[in-house]
Design an enzyme around this catalytic site. Structure first.
Site, PDB file in Angstrom:
ATOM      1  N   THR A 125       0.826  -1.210   0.000  1.00 14.73           N
ATOM      2  CA  THR A 125       0.000   0.000   0.000  1.00 14.73           C
ATOM      3  C   THR A 125       0.862   1.263   0.000  1.00 14.73           C
ATOM      4  O   THR A 125       0.411   2.315  -0.423  1.00 14.73           O
ATOM      5  CB  THR A 125      -0.897   0.041   1.254  1.00 14.73           C
ATOM      6  OG1 THR A 125      -0.086  -0.319   2.379  1.00 14.73           O
ATOM      7  CG2 THR A 125      -2.054  -0.934   1.155  1.00 14.73           C
ATOM      8  N   ALA A 162      15.476 -12.011   4.803  1.00 13.11           N
ATOM      9  CA  ALA A 162      14.345 -12.586   5.538  1.00 13.11           C
ATOM     10  C   ALA A 162      13.118 -11.680   5.496  1.00 13.11           C
ATOM     11  O   ALA A 162      12.134 -11.920   6.191  1.00 13.11           O
ATOM     12  CB  ALA A 162      14.749 -12.861   6.984  1.00 13.11           C
ATOM     13  N   GLY A 163      13.184 -10.623   4.687  1.00 19.86           N
ATOM     14  CA  GLY A 163      12.042  -9.713   4.586  1.00 19.86           C
ATOM     15  C   GLY A 163      11.917  -8.808   5.798  1.00 19.86           C
ATOM     16  O   GLY A 163      10.850  -8.265   6.077  1.00 19.86           O
ATOM     17  N   SER A 170      16.652  -5.562   6.064  1.00 22.07           N
ATOM     18  CA  SER A 170      18.046  -5.312   6.427  1.00 22.07           C
ATOM     19  C   SER A 170      18.646  -4.254   5.510  1.00 22.07           C
ATOM     20  O   SER A 170      19.472  -3.447   5.948  1.00 22.07           O
ATOM     21  CB  SER A 170      18.863  -6.604   6.372  1.00 22.07           C
ATOM     22  OG  SER A 170      18.754  -7.188   5.095  1.00 22.07           O
ATOM     23  N   SER A 171      18.216  -4.209   4.251  1.00 22.12           N
ATOM     24  CA  SER A 171      18.812  -3.215   3.343  1.00 22.12           C
ATOM     25  C   SER A 171      18.392  -1.802   3.752  1.00 22.12           C
ATOM     26  O   SER A 171      19.224  -0.886   3.788  1.00 22.12           O
ATOM     27  CB  SER A 171      18.454  -3.503   1.889  1.00 22.12           C
ATOM     28  OG  SER A 171      17.064  -3.498   1.703  1.00 22.12           O
ATOM     29  N   ASP A 221       9.691   0.861   4.903  1.00 23.07           N
ATOM     30  CA  ASP A 221      10.791   0.208   5.621  1.00 23.07           C
ATOM     31  C   ASP A 221      11.726   1.240   6.253  1.00 23.07           C
ATOM     32  O   ASP A 221      12.105   1.131   7.413  1.00 23.07           O
ATOM     33  CB  ASP A 221      11.602  -0.680   4.667  1.00 23.07           C
ATOM     34  CG  ASP A 221      10.738  -1.706   3.972  1.00 23.07           C
ATOM     35  OD1 ASP A 221       9.594  -1.911   4.399  1.00 23.07           O
ATOM     36  OD2 ASP A 221      11.206  -2.297   2.981  1.00 23.07           O
TER      37      ASP A 221
HETATM   38  C1  GLA Z   1       8.975  -4.012   0.576  1.00 19.49           C
HETATM   39  C2  GLA Z   1       9.156  -2.537   0.229  1.00 19.49           C
HETATM   40  C3  GLA Z   1       8.163  -1.666   0.994  1.00 19.49           C
HETATM   41  C4  GLA Z   1       6.732  -2.187   0.831  1.00 19.49           C
HETATM   42  C5  GLA Z   1       6.675  -3.691   1.073  1.00 19.49           C
HETATM   43  C6  GLA Z   1       5.328  -4.253   0.737  1.00 19.49           C
HETATM   44  O1  GLA Z   1       9.307  -4.246   1.922  1.00 19.49           O
HETATM   45  O2  GLA Z   1      10.475  -2.120   0.514  1.00 19.49           O
HETATM   46  O3  GLA Z   1       8.258  -0.332   0.571  1.00 19.49           O
HETATM   47  O4  GLA Z   1       6.213  -1.850  -0.419  1.00 19.49           O
HETATM   48  O5  GLA Z   1       7.638  -4.407   0.333  1.00 19.49           O
HETATM   49  O6  GLA Z   1       4.361  -3.724   1.564  1.00 19.49           O
END
Ligand code: GLA
Length: 384
Positions: free
Chosen positions: A35, A121-122, A125-126, A170
């Protein structure tokens, strides 16, 4: 991570003491996925796992970097900042590039980076590397950027030096989070409120799939393009519309459905995800954790079957826990195609559940399942 250890490693690598140490954490997101780049809402927070940097000024215009995870150094010159073949260095070079773009003059520096945010791992970290570097350099050179500027610098570094057209979530969470709270962020205005993360008898446990499918970044950029395509079709009839944030389901039906069904389904997902976030956020504020969890399960279904950014490993883990009474909500988290699921689990039950699923997961995918226990922590800070 010990500040002493950071300081010592910096000295071992560069032969001189650092000027300052900073950290910026990884993040989770309770709900509101894909979103952010549609000017919608998200509900993330920083976690108690972070990227740490030690930095020191140099007398010349050289930039010397060292990444502990890769046991690798990288050197360049301030006059020659450009994307590199060395993946991890790009996150820092991209930040330097953004600082230069804003007309700020800095000298050369040494930077050492280490951390305990699991890579791939989502957990962003970046973004944490970008924000830790941005935060540290801002302080080192007295650049007077505020926290939102640093988040934006990190986001643009990701766009230009890592090639992922990410939203702001993030980096924003990494820099602006508050301990024990989630951020309800309006990704259009960047206005936000802190909502206490009070889960009563429940706690958050992540299950790391240990996969990151290679199509992740191309598929991410593709979804973004589809959303923009949808908006441009809506705008032919409703020119005041700027993003999916302004689009109702009726408008979408009227202007997009007959043009392309796939674009329609992707855009509808985004509109409905903002609605789920609103319901989930109200539930959290009222302490109705079962309702919050229900919205998370619904989000997973939609991410998997409509937005199509899940994968077999993530679906397996979420499907499994839907049968477990101690789990009130679960879903894939972040961009998708791997990484972690986020689960709302009865306190103290996470370890037993991870142990129960791990052998089945191993048998099916040949991979280790890892339970990660996290707490909502505060955002970037100078630590010494
Ligand atoms: C990644 C992107 C975020 C966001 C999510 C999905 O983490 O870096 O900006 O779009 O995916 O919600």
């Amino acid at each position: 991570m010990e500040t002493l250890q950071l300081r010592n490693r910096f000295e071992e690598v560069f032969g001189i003491a650092p000027d300052l140490l900073a950290k910026s954490p990884g993040r989770i997101n309770i709900i509101g996925e894909h979103t952010d780049y549609n000017e919608g809402f998200v509900l993330p927070t920083a976690i108690d796992k972070a990227i740490y940097v030690a930095v020191g000024k140099r007398e010349d215009t050289r930039i010397h970097l060292f990444a502990e995870d890769f046991k690798e150094g990288f050197e360049t010159d301030l006059k020659d900042i450009k994307p590199s073949e060395v993946g991890w260095a790009n996150y820092i070079l991209g930040v330097v590039h953004q600082i230069q773009e804003r007309g700020k003059v800095i000298s050369g520096f040494n930077l050492y980076v280490d951390g305990d945010v699991p890579l791939g791992a989502g957990l962003s970290s970046s973004a944490a590397v970008e924000c830790a570097a941005g935060f540290a350099l801002n302080e080192l050179f007295g650049l007077s950027f505020d926290r939102k500027d640093i988040a934006r610098i990190g986001q643009l570094a990701e766009h230009t030096y890592a090639g992922v057209k990410c939203g702001i979530m993030d980096q924003f969470a990494s820099v602006l989070s508050k301990k024990g709270h989630v951020i309800r962020l309006d990704c259009r205005s960047l206005d936000f409120v802190y909502v206490p993360l009070e889960l009563g008898d429940y706690e958050i446990v992540l299950f790391n799939t240990h996969v990151k499918h290679s199509l992740a970044s191309s598929a991410y950029n593709n979804r973004r393009t589809l959303c923009e395509q949808g908006v441009s079709w809506v705008r032919e009839k409703y020119p005041e519309v700027r993003s999916l944030r302004d689009v109702t389901l009726d408008m979408l039906d009227e202007t997009v459905r007959s043009r392309d069904e796939d674009t329609y389904v992707k855009c509808r997902y985004v509109i409905q995800e903002n609605e789920r976030l609103n319901r989930a956020c109200r539930a959290l504020e009222c302490g109705d954790i079962e309702e919050l969890g229900k919205q998370m399960f619904l989000t997973h279904q939609a991410l998997s079957t409509e937005y199509e950014v899940s994968c077999a490993e993530l679906d397996f883990l979420v499907d499994y826990v839907t049968q477990v009474p101690q789990v009130v909500g679960a879903r894939m988290m972040g961009g998708g195609f791997g990484g972690c699921t986020i689960n709302i689990i009865a306190k103290g039950y996470g370890k037993a559940l991870a142990d129960q699923i791990a052998p089945l997961y191993k048998e099916k995918f040949g991979l280790e399942l890892e339970g990660i226990f996290v707490h909502a922590d505060e955002g970037a800070r100078i630590i010494a």
